[in-house]
Design an enzyme around this catalytic site. Structure first.
Site, PDB file in Angstrom:
ATOM      1  N   ASN A  95      -1.946 -13.262  -3.824  1.00  0.00           N
ATOM      2  CA  ASN A  95      -2.082 -13.169  -5.269  1.00  0.00           C
ATOM      3  C   ASN A  95      -1.324 -11.958  -5.825  1.00  0.00           C
ATOM      4  OD1 ASN A  95      -3.100 -13.780  -7.892  1.00  0.00           O
ATOM      5  ND2 ASN A  95      -5.009 -14.510  -6.990  1.00  0.00           N
TER       6      ASN A  95
ATOM      7  N   HIS B 197      -1.433   8.959   8.738  1.00  0.00           N
ATOM      8  CA  HIS B 197      -0.812  10.285   8.801  1.00  0.00           C
ATOM      9  C   HIS B 197      -1.708  11.236   9.583  1.00  0.00           C
ATOM     10  CE1 HIS B 197       2.086   8.968   5.781  1.00  0.00           C
ATOM     11  NE2 HIS B 197       1.066   8.374   5.189  1.00  0.00           N
TER      12      HIS B 197
ATOM     13  N   GLY C 268     -10.207  -9.762  -4.105  1.00  0.00           N
ATOM     14  CA  GLY C 268      -9.347  -8.872  -4.882  1.00  0.00           C
ATOM     15  C   GLY C 268      -9.698  -7.406  -4.714  1.00  0.00           C
TER      16      GLY C 268
ATOM     17  N   THR D 199     -12.983  -0.780   7.362  1.00  0.00           N
ATOM     18  CA  THR D 199     -12.808   0.348   8.279  1.00  0.00           C
ATOM     19  C   THR D 199     -13.095  -0.006   9.731  1.00  0.00           C
ATOM     20  OG1 THR D 199     -15.090   1.049   7.930  1.00  0.00           O
ATOM     21  CG2 THR D 199     -13.414   1.998   6.458  1.00  0.00           C
TER      22      THR D 199
END
Length: 170
Positions: free
Chosen positions: A79, A109, A136, A159
């Site tokens: 989308n 990082h 979304g 996570t």
């Protein structure tokens, strides 16, 4: 070994390397051509970057880092305003629905500020199984696998790995 080769091999790499910056610029230009005038013809600018592409609908606003590590299965729907940071492979299975503003982040990082300032990065693949629905605004972090038939809630930050058939609310 080049920084691109290190990145492809899953090793630490320097994201501010000139070659990598030029590759990201080429991907941005391809995405901009499609996003400025979305059409099946202009979608080719984006999909020719991809490692694998079968059949997909990609709505405008799509952005990717390189495109070369994106593997799309059959009948994928992406989308509006999705971001795929593909320093490591992103494998998306068949019949996957990806809601608006979903972000897939393979790159990470260092936690050490000096290393981070040097441009050092590392990346881990994201694997999304078949018949997955990602709501979304969801964000999927590096190294995550989402099993077949799973549902990721809107605005979830993923996570951990998501089991097949699981509903993940983050």
């Amino acid at each position: 070994m080049t920084e691109f080769e290190k990145m492809i091999r899953g090793e630490a790499f320097n994201a501010i390397d000139v070659d990598l910056r030029l590759r990201r610029e080429a991907a941005r230009i391809a995405c901009a051509k499609f996003n400025a005038h979305p059409s099946k013809g202009n979608l080719r600018h984006v999909t020719r970057l991809f490692s694998a592409f079968d059949s997909a609908v990609i709505e405008p606003g799509f952005q990717c880092d390189y495109g070369s590590q994106i593997h799309l299965g059959k009948n994928v729907f992406i989308n509006f305003h999705c971001v795929f940071l593909d320093a490591a492979p992103i494998h998306i299975g068949d019949d996957v629905l990806i809601g608006p503003a979903v972000h897939l982040y393979t790159v990470d990082h260092p936690r050490d500020a000096t290393q981070r300032a040097s441009g050092e990065c590392h990346a881990k693949p994201i694997v999304i199984g078949n018949k997955v629905w990602i709501g979304g605004g969801a964000k999927i972090l590096p190294g995550i696998t989402v099993g077949d038939n799973a549902i990721i809630a809107a605005n979830a930050v993923v996570t951990r790995n998501v089991a097949p058939n699981e509903r993940y609310f983050g």
